[in-house]
Design an enzyme around this catalytic site. Structure first.
Site, short mmCIF file in Angstrom:
data_model
loop_
_atom_site.label_atom_id
_atom_site.label_comp_id
_atom_site.label_asym_id
_atom_site.label_seq_id
_atom_site.Cartn_x
_atom_site.Cartn_y
_atom_site.Cartn_z
N GLY A 169 0.83 -1.21 0.00
CA GLY A 169 0.00 0.00 0.00
C GLY A 169 0.85 1.25 0.00
N GLY A 198 -5.48 0.83 9.38
CA GLY A 198 -4.51 0.29 10.32
C GLY A 198 -4.48 -1.23 10.36
N ILE A 237 1.72 2.99 6.60
CA ILE A 237 0.96 3.88 7.49
C ILE A 237 0.50 3.11 8.72
CG2 ILE A 237 0.16 5.35 5.59
CD1 ILE A 237 -2.66 4.03 6.04
N ASP A 238 0.53 1.77 8.66
CA ASP A 238 0.01 0.96 9.78
C ASP A 238 0.95 0.93 10.98
OD1 ASP A 238 -2.10 0.43 8.12
OD2 ASP A 238 -1.33 -1.51 7.45
N GLN A 261 -5.98 8.79 3.97
CA GLN A 261 -5.00 8.66 5.06
C GLN A 261 -3.60 8.35 4.56
OE1 GLN A 261 -6.89 6.20 8.58
NE2 GLN A 261 -8.04 5.92 6.71
#
Lengths: 413, 413
Positions: free
Chosen positions: A11, A186, A140-141, A298
């Site tokens: 991602g 997340g 981003i997680d 996000q």
């Protein structure tokens, strides 16, 4: 002649291109590699010979690329087979690298990509192939082991906290405001949802409750929390992670997509935000409930990027070149936090195999005893990661970005 | 002693507080009113005597208020009855104004609020009450007559275009990317959806199609558009307004909430974005379809505010004081565009009754003949409104905002 190759996987994030630029600039400084190639669509594209020469990019273009969100080289979700099962892809990749005199592959990605780094480097070692594979973290997680945090997380956290702050104000204007729910990304880890705790006005947190995947979600406990707070304040602001699970570890999102849950037949459209909205309405607390799913914004909101994050993404890219000169392979360039005040980090090399296919959850000790918020220690951890707003390049009132199509003119024939 | 009163009504915008600050600063310069009061929750709160003294706010506080999104004085959706039906509320409002020596009420809002301005001023005139009511425009929908555009729209348009740009990049990273749909606000008018046409990379528009409420939505035509483009490019980026209607003028959103449409039983969760997602999937074009509903973030994203917009919101507030000194009542302060290059505007007074309860649609002549995009003339109209990014106040990496609770210490006893 020796060259290197950089590619992106998994991602996107807002700052994943800063790591590519870091590799290119790191090489410009050290002049270790003659050319920096870019693999399009990660391993999947490299296997199809989709490779660009990034050495041609001007300083101006590199500056725009650094501040362009999402994976400009394209991405993939491609799991390599174990080479004991099938080594044809391994051979093909190393053949392609050989043909282009590529000594080092820098692979930017998360847990799955570190699996690729680990597999390729092990294969090379075993077969005596003199090539290096180095992982550069991004997600981003924030769910990678062996690194204090991951590039990409800080900017996503800043976007979440900023949007929470702003929608809190938006959701507070009427005499009867009802309940506002924000659903964050997340996956299995609660880091992004937790970052909503950074949103404060006059030093006071605006979020009432944060529900994380690390704590089994109970409908009853949730409705008790919300009902009590709604009675006290006549409004409630809730943040929920897309990955919340029930007591048996099953995703709530999956559960509500099964036929078993007749009460919730309208399921495939929304995520858990809409699920808990229905819980509230059905319980009779109030019918005034709004949901905002933050979605992919996000992971690409460069217009709300964190300086700390983008500079760290750049640094791990740049330092990856340095580590490659030392000859290392099969490692990921992690971030080690030295101190919080003033905030300082250094990069470290960690074995990619230790990062691969595993998840760093949000620590239980950073969750309050009521299990619906995070502790001050967690806030102290998060705070430095969203600091600073770089001046991004603007044209006609909008950010100036470049895209992959534009880069294709540099395609290697 | 003579004072004035300012209040906010209807849906919030990012820059609605800049108009309040404009009124206060306009009065600081002219010293015409002794005090500037703030009505909480618009007319609804004023009727309950919820009034603050804003004169106490320091310059520092005013600066923060100017850059705080959403209605800091609270809002309402309150339609006043015709006074021939019931004049008790009219009497009550003028009594409350009288008690506080309020000569002028500045009312910030959209079509419905201009109805309130028109009704109150007509009543005052009829009864010989020496009080003025002046409207100050705001709405992200940009649907008010007699003004070139509305404060609040430019920032919302900028947020839409920026997010479209960023999610376009996010949705382009894989070999098979599928179709991405963004759903914008805007109610009956297509202005906000249209602003997605501003999103360009290397001078090339990133959006394939924009569907506006002004053009009857046809499932067949839509699927033809999308199917063709998907065959050409293997990806499609679509922007759709929440307010699209069928050929009989019925909202698609309403339609899909009726029992008549058995094929779409999973209806209450999403808006039209999910409706057209299902159309695409059912038609077999592709199953890879993502929807992003921008939601309320469109009307409160101060972190993506337009300088032109916030300064105009400030100016209409400030000039409203000037017009009030001339004695006008029953007017709204509109914006007249003088030229585009360089962009210049002036404020004008327009009769609130001409603005009340009516909708300025996106002009048909600005829609392309294929009916799925906007013309260059429309882009030229939109472009200046998103220009400039003011330096907003940042603390700990996040925008510094104030809220209503904080203002309550100034409540008039």
């Amino acid at each position: 002649m020796k060259n290197c190759l950089v590619a992106q996987s998994g991602g996107p994030t807002s700052v994943i291109n800063a790591s590519v630029v870091g590799v290119i600039k790191g090489n410009k400084e050290t002049k270790f590699y003659d050319k920096v190639y870019g693999g399009i669509n990660g391993i999947e594209g490299i296997l199809q010979n989709k490779i660009l020469d990034l050495t041609c990019l001007s300083d101006k273009e590199l500056e725009i690329l650094k501040y362009t969100p999402s994976s400009s080289l394209g991405s993939c979700r491609y799991k390599m087979k174990d080479f004991r099962e099938d080594e044809s892809e391994y051979q093909k990749i190393f053949d392609i690298m050989d043909k282009l005199n590529v000594k080092t592959l820098f692979y930017i990605g998360g847990n799955d990509s570190m699996d690729t780094v680990s597999k390729l480097s092990k294969y090379a070692k075993l077969k005596g192939i003199n090539k290096q594979i180095i992982g550069i973290p991004k997600t981003i997680d924030n769910d990678l082991w062996c690194t204090d945090h991951t590039p990409g997380f800080g900017s996503a956290a800043k976007y979440v906290a900023t949007t929470v702050l702003e929608t809190y104000l938006d959701s507070s204007v009427y005499i009867n405001n009802g309940i506002f729910i924000v659903e964050t990304m997340g996956r299995n880890a609660g880091w992004l949802a937790a970052s909503a705790a950074l949103a404060k006005i006059n030093g006071r947190q605006v979020v009432d409750f944060i529900y994380l995947p690390e704590i089994p979600f109970s409908d009853e406990k949730f409705l008790k929390d919300v009902s009590k707070r709604f009675k006290e304040k006549n409004k409630v602001y809730i943040v929920v992670s897309e990955g919340i699970k029930d007591e048996n570890g099953r995703f709530i999102f999956e559960m509500k997509n099964t036929k078993k849950h007749d009460g919730f037949s309208h399921t495939q459209l929304g995520g858990v935000g809409n699920y808990i909205k229905r819980l509230i309405i059905q319980s009779g607390i109030t019918s005034r409930v709004k949901v905002l799913e933050l979605g992919v914004a996000q992971r690409c909101a460069m217009h709300s990027v964190s300086s700390v994050d983008i500079e760290e993404a750049y640094k791990v890219g740049k330092d990856a070149v340095k580590y490659s000169i030392e000859g290392c392979s099969g490692y990921m360039i992690g971030i080690k936090r030295i101190r919080n005040n003033p905030y300082e980090i250094e990069t470290v090399k960690v074995e990619a195999s230790k990062v691969a296919n595993d998840i760093k959850y949000f620590p239980k000790e950073w969750i309050t005893k009521e299990r619906n918020f995070i502790t001050d220690d967690a806030v102290s951890y998060l705070k430095p990661l969203i600091e600073g707003s770089p001046k991004i390049i603007i044209e006609d009132g909008l950010p100036k970005y470049i895209d992959l199509q534009y880069l294709l003119k540099y395609a290697v024939k």
